[in-house]
Scaffold this motif. Structure first.
Motif, PDB file in Angstrom:
ATOM      1  N   ASP A  88      48.045 -54.779 -51.878  1.00  0.00           N
ATOM      2  CA  ASP A  88      48.361 -54.929 -50.745  1.00  0.00           C
ATOM      3  C   ASP A  88      49.496 -55.093 -50.096  1.00  0.00           C
ATOM      4  N   ARG A  89      50.731 -55.690 -49.543  1.00  0.00           N
ATOM      5  CA  ARG A  89      51.737 -56.064 -49.087  1.00  0.00           C
ATOM      6  C   ARG A  89      51.572 -57.334 -48.874  1.00  0.00           C
ATOM      7  N   VAL A  90      52.345 -57.173 -50.631  1.00  0.00           N
ATOM      8  CA  VAL A  90      52.117 -58.666 -51.247  1.00  0.00           C
ATOM      9  C   VAL A  90      54.143 -59.286 -51.852  1.00  0.00           C
ATOM     10  N   ASP A 126      56.183 -57.593 -49.016  1.00  0.00           N
ATOM     11  CA  ASP A 126      55.701 -56.963 -48.695  1.00  0.00           C
ATOM     12  C   ASP A 126      55.180 -55.335 -49.564  1.00  0.00           C
ATOM     13  N   SER A 137      52.969 -52.677 -51.188  1.00  0.00           N
ATOM     14  CA  SER A 137      51.952 -51.936 -51.333  1.00  0.00           C
ATOM     15  C   SER A 137      51.527 -50.801 -52.386  1.00  0.00           C
ATOM     16  N   GLY A 174      49.480 -61.263 -48.944  1.00  0.00           N
ATOM     17  CA  GLY A 174      49.341 -60.235 -49.132  1.00  0.00           C
ATOM     18  C   GLY A 174      48.178 -60.569 -50.304  1.00  0.00           C
TER      19      GLY A 174
END
Lengths: 345, 238, 292
Positions: free
Chosen positions: B6-8, B20, B22, B57
């Motif tokens: 998730d939004r890493v 960001d 995902s 994230g």
């Protein structure tokens, strides 16, 4: 930092002038001869440490033979004076030359090898030098050292009767050495050293002559170190094997690290301060070196950039990380160029 | 969702590689990642496996957050990777390499059965058990690498460029093996440059460019091979 | 050269080689897994000797030699872990870690050496020999302690090799040596391997110290020369190769013994140093080194 001249800003020039003024006036303030003695020793050690900073800090070369440069400068001048009756003034020059020759010899195998190999090689060399000096008793006085080394004199004026003369002379040499080092590190040569240290592969691929620059770094770092060695024996009037010793080496290392590696100014100031602290602790015997060793370790834990580094650069450390899929060199290869995969990057 | 990235954002030092990003992988799904080299696919897998810590994230596996766990803990939970490149232990035998694949907790006690299964899948490895890994060919090394991941008894298997640099015939062999693995129902995340391979095995694809997801195919959606090839190569291949 | 001179040279060469093998193996293990050099390794040898002396000698706790040796080994294993925790682990992730670790371990060595001098005083100590007396082989008198060293060391090294080759932990250690990232991905707890390596390395050094202490004197600086020899050995035998290191140790031991006989005690280190330089210039990967 400009690449030409000494690259000093007005503020730095003001600091320099202040420093020199303090230095000139110091003997008026310090009347205790012991303190003067410590200051003299401190300045000698500052010369050695700041020159070591050139190879260790700026070039990033693990040169552990530096203390041998000091020792060889010392013994060359001492032996010439005691065994051959040569004037100490010439001895000082001879000491510098000898140290430089030794540096040249040691650097030849060292410059192409990777970090750890250089460390082993130069470390072994320093031990070897010590062993040789101790064994050649007829020349060097063996383990008890060489006594009867003459002090410096100009005509009838004997320096040992006026220690202040040593103070000013050695201070002047320290000044010259520091100016020399500053000139070297701010020049294009100095910048190329830093480039080789931090981005070796890139610098080499851009045509920076790795071997030659490191060779020169070794040479430059040895000149004033040899002079300092000669001054040391003509001040103390003895030459003992401890000039190659582990204890003195620990002191120099602590001076560089606490002062700040790759700063020049840091070791210059730390040299005097730490020598003072070290001499104050002399009655404690071995505890004295335990304290210095702890100082090094604590510095590396919390303030690896040294005090001067802290003052000038704040808390940011030199930070170079490369992606792991970048450079896959054989980690056991003695030839460097590039990082290799290792513990947690 | 067994795996939820998730939004890493992540990278190396000051170099940010993932922005960001995902992706999700559902239970029993086979998901493929493709895209140009150096754009973060391997970095993403390394982040999932815990070799790199994301700067922002989160990553969740089987409902539990794994963002800050060590690689060992992540492998313990059944999330195993067969990484790209030079990943074997060169001076160890094929057998030792495979055995190491089963190092983590629960897999160790079952290593004999796992070994049999790997040898059944890759008979060549059974023949070369005693050989040192560095003497193997490229294709055989890949087999060992995948085999090692299987030894870890993964519930989610990640393969990073399993067919990179291999001759077409070997690629086919590996593609068959990967299909066979897929048929056992294990969840898979595969990174590869061979679109055909991905299309043959995966149900969904992500196209990753500049550390971001540029395109995502939906499950069940008919994957337009032409469109993907066009996007990947710039124009349709002649 | 007469037979008894030859035997004497061989014996001292093998004794030295054994000690160097123990020291160099420890260094090689640390290098193999961490890619770092422990400059305090020599002081571990010294501390092992002092610890054994303190617990066994009548001027210490007087608990007998066996207790002394056992306690020394355990204490040094713990000491190795402590050394790792304080002087190595804080720096692992930093850039230029290997230089930093050289400096911190040098400082550590200085600290330990001076502590030993402070605690035990500068006067030499002597550790009891494990076996006293002599035996005659080929008309030459050979000390039983020397013989013990020559026989025991290969056994210890063999046990080490078996441990590395046959046990799960040994497999993990070799994995970390050969491919750090893949070891992580395989689930090896690398963070626990490192201190283990230091513990084993320290025990090997302690063993060397105990044996050396029985033959010669125990002094705060007794570890310095063996450390230097160990450095030469690991380069000579090949960094990253344990078998090469062990073979190299015995070769260097013999070379040293011959050098002492030919050029004398003072010039023998020069010979070894020349060997080191030659190896670095001609075959830097060592006898059996160089991988991939």
């Amino acid at each position: 930092m400009s690449g030409r001249g000494l690259g000093l800003s007005p503020r730095q020039i003001a600091l320099w002038v202040t420093g020199i003024a303090i230095f000139l006036l110091l003997p008026r303030v310090i009347t205790d001869p012991y303190l003067l003695h410590v200051a003299i020793l401190g300045m000698i050690f500052s010369i050695v440490a700041s020159n070591w900073d050139l190879t260790l800090g700026y070039a990033g070369v693990f040169n552990f033979a530096h203390i041998a440069f000091f020792g060889i400068g010392a013994y060359t001048s001492g032996i010439l004076a005691v065994r051959f009756g040569i004037s100490p003034w010439i001895g000082i020059i001879a000491g510098a030359i000898a140290a430089t020759i030794v540096a040249a010899i040691v650097s030849v195998p060292a410059i192409r090898l990777r970090g750890i190999y250089v460390a082993l090689l130069t470390f072994a060399f320093a031990q070897l030098a010590l062993a040789l000096i101790v064994s050649q008793t007829s020349f060097t006085g063996g383990i008890s050292g060489l006594v009867g080394v003459p002090g410096l004199s100009i005509g009838d004026y004997q320096f040992r009767e006026h220690p202040v003369a040593y103070f000013y002379l050695i201070g002047a040499v320290l000044l010259a050495s520091t100016l020399f080092l500053r000139r070297v590190v701010t020049s294009d040569f100095g910048l190329s050293l830093i480039a080789l240290r931090d981005f070796e592969e890139y610098a080499v691929s851009r045509g920076v002559p790795l071997a030659r620059q490191r060779f020169l770094a070794f040479l430059f770092s040895s000149i004033f170190t040899g002079v300092a060695g000669a001054l040391y024996v003509h001040y103390l009037l003895v030459a003992s094997p401890e000039v190659f010793g582990f204890s003195l080496g620990t002191l120099f290392l602590s001076v560089i690290l606490v002062g700040g590696a790759a700063t020049i100014y840091g070791p210059v100031i730390a040299g005097v301060v730490l020598t003072y602290i070290s001499e104050m602790m002399a009655p404690l015997g071995p505890i004295r070196f335990m304290v210095l060793a702890l100082l090094i370790i604590v510095t590396m834990w919390f303030v690896p950039q040294g005090v001067w580094g802290l003052l000038t650069r704040g808390f940011s450390r030199r930070n170079v990380t490369l992606p792991p899929e970048g450079l896959e060199a054989d980690p056991d290869s003695p030839y460097g160029a590039g990082e290799e995969p290792g513990p947690a990057r | 969702m067994p795996l939820n990235v998730d939004r890493v954002s992540a990278g190396y030092g000051k170099v940010v590689v993932l922005h960001d990003i995902s992706i999700v992988v559902g239970q029993g799904e086979r998901v493929g990642l493709f895209g140009p080299n150096g754009h973060g696919k391997t970095t993403l897998l390394r982040a999932i496996s815990g070799l790199i810590r994301p700067s922002s994230g989160s990553i969740t596996f089987d409902g539990a957050p794994i963002t800050t766990l060590s690689p060992r803990e992540i492998v313990d939970r059944g999330l195993v990777q067969s990484p790209q490149g030079n990943t074997l232990f060169p001076r160890m035998t094929v057998l030792e390499n495979l055995t190491l694949g089963a190092y983590a907790g629960h897999a160790w006690s079952q290593r004999r059965e796992s070994l049999e299964r790997v040898f059944a899948l890759f008979p060549k490895l059974a023949q070369r058990q005693g050989q040192l890994a560095r003497t193997l060919s490229g294709g055989e090394r890949q087999m060992v690498s995948i085999g090692m991941a299987l030894m870890g008894k993964p519930s989610l298997l990640m393969l990073d460029e399993p067919t990179l640099g291999l001759a077409p015939k070997i690629k086919d062999e590996l593609a068959e093996a990967i299909s066979a693995i897929a048929a056992t129902g294990v969840t898979m995340l595969i990174v590869d440059q061979d679109i055909e391979l991905l299309l043959g095995v995966c149900q969904r694809l992500y196209y990753i460019e500049n550390g971001r997801v540029s395109l995502e195919t939906r499950e069940g959606e008919r994957i337009d091979r032409q469109q993907i090839l066009e996007m990947y190569f710039g124009t349709a291949p002649r | 050269m007469s037979v008894d001179t030859l035997v004497a040279i061989l014996v001292s060469g093998f004794v030295a080689g054994s000690l160097y093998a123990l020291m160099a193996s420890g260094l090689s293990l640390v290098w193999g897994t961490l890619r770092m050099f422990n400059f305090a390794h020599g002081t571990l040898l010294m501390l092992g000797a002092y610890a054994a002396w303190y617990f066994s000698d009548s001027k210490g706790l007087d608990l007998g030699l066996s207790v002394g040796i056992l306690v020394a080994l355990i204490l040094l294993a713990l000491g190795g872990i402590l050394l790792y925790a304080l002087l190595v682990r804080p720096f692992i992730a930093r850039p230029g870690a290997d230089l930093v670790v050289i400096i911190t371990t040098l400082a550590g060595a200085s600290f330990l050496q001076n502590s030993a001098q402070e605690v035990f005083g500068p006067r030499y100590k002597q550790l009891d020999r494990v076996v006293k007396g002599q035996v005659e082989i080929l008309n030459t008198a050979i000390g039983l302690q020397e013989l013990l060293i020559i026989i025991l060391t290969p056994i210890v090294l063999l046990l080490l090799a078996l441990f590395l080759k046959r046990t799960k932990l040994g497999l993990a250690i070799r994995a970390v040596e050969q491919n750090h990232d893949s070891a992580l991905l395989a689930g090896v707890n690398v963070g626990r391997i490192y201190p283990l390596i230091f513990a084993v390395s320290a025990m090997l050094a302690a063993l060397a110290g105990i044996m050396l202490g029985g033959l010669f004197f125990i002094t705060p600086v007794m570890g310095s020369d063996p450390l230097l020899r160990a450095f030469i050995v690991v380069v000579f035998g090949g960094l990253g190769s344990l078998p090469g290191t062990i073979v190299g140790a015995y070769v260097i031991g013999i070379i040293e013994a011959i050098a002492v006989f030919v050029v004398g005690l003072y010039w023998a280190p020069v010979v070894l140093f020349i060997v080191l330089i030659l190896v670095m210039i001609l075959r830097p990967t060592g006898l059996m080194g160089g991988k991939e």
